[in-house]
Design an enzyme around this catalytic site. Structure first.
Site, mmCIF file in Angstrom:
data_model
loop_
_atom_site.group_PDB
_atom_site.id
_atom_site.type_symbol
_atom_site.label_atom_id
_atom_site.label_comp_id
_atom_site.label_asym_id
_atom_site.label_seq_id
_atom_site.Cartn_x
_atom_site.Cartn_y
_atom_site.Cartn_z
ATOM 1 C CG HIS A 103 -1.949 -1.021 1.244
ATOM 2 N ND1 HIS A 103 -3.061 -0.967 0.438
ATOM 3 C CD2 HIS A 103 -2.059 -2.169 1.942
ATOM 4 C CE1 HIS A 103 -3.806 -2.026 0.644
ATOM 5 N NE2 HIS A 103 -3.222 -2.787 1.554
ATOM 6 C CB THR A 128 13.996 -3.769 3.459
ATOM 7 O OG1 THR A 128 15.263 -3.529 4.081
ATOM 8 C CG2 THR A 128 12.999 -4.282 4.483
ATOM 9 C CE LYS A 129 18.858 -0.188 2.836
ATOM 10 N NZ LYS A 129 17.676 0.444 2.981
#
Length: 174
Positions: free
Chosen positions: A97, A149-150
């Site tokens: 989102h 996340t990376k």
């Protein structure tokens, strides 16, 4: 009408992907995924309880193992290379989102779709979360419980929340 189609897809997917992993039933799981727009290689093992939605924009290489309870959202695109293991209850999320301005409700804020690429010969441990837009290089290991996340470089071992480099893999075995 759209809601009825989504719920119907979820019902059928739940029925098919909850089948046991007998080889003759794996054929039906792969066939279902192909019918909804996925590309699925040979020798793919899909344990019961895998959840894949909406199914299109998914590429699974040969000899991939999706363990019990894996969740994959494919709106942004997900590519999983050959001989990759995805551990129990791992989530691969290619959509998220948007964070709206203050005062705008989250349900109407919209979605962000970014592809996830997982190379060949990757081992993703149990209970990992791989977020949208991430590339995991071939030969990498993601420690159980990690949040990626990376991007992850090839032949590296990462772990933690957020995942960080633990060490590079060696040629002599680990």
């Amino acid at each position: 009408m759209k809601n009825i189609l989504v719920v119907t897809y979820e019902f059928i997917m739940g029925m098919v992907l909850n089948l046991p992993r007998y080889s003759f039933l794996l054929y039906f799981k792969r066939l279902f995924l192909k019918l909804v727009g996925a590309e699925v290689g040979r020798g793919v093992v899909i344990y019961p309880g895998v959840w894949i939605a909406p199914g299109r924009n998914l590429v699974i290489g040969d000899n991939v193992d999706l363990a019990l309870g894996v969740l994959i959202t494919t709106s942004g695109g997900v590519h999983i290379g050959n001989r990759t293991l995805i551990g129990y209850r791992t989530q691969i999320l290619s959509s998220d989102h948007e964070i709206p301005p203050i005062g705008t409700p989250f349900p109407i804020s919209g979605n962000v779709h970014k592809p996830v690429y997982i190379g060949s010969d990757v081992w993703v441990g149990a209970n990992c979360i791989i977020t949208a837009g991430v590339t995991i290089g071939s030969g990498s290991v993601i420690a159980a419980g990690s949040v990626v996340t990376k991007d992850v470089a090839e032949n590296t071992i990462v772990g933690g929340c957020p995942a960080k480099l633990i060490r590079k893999r060696t040629t002599g075995g680990d």
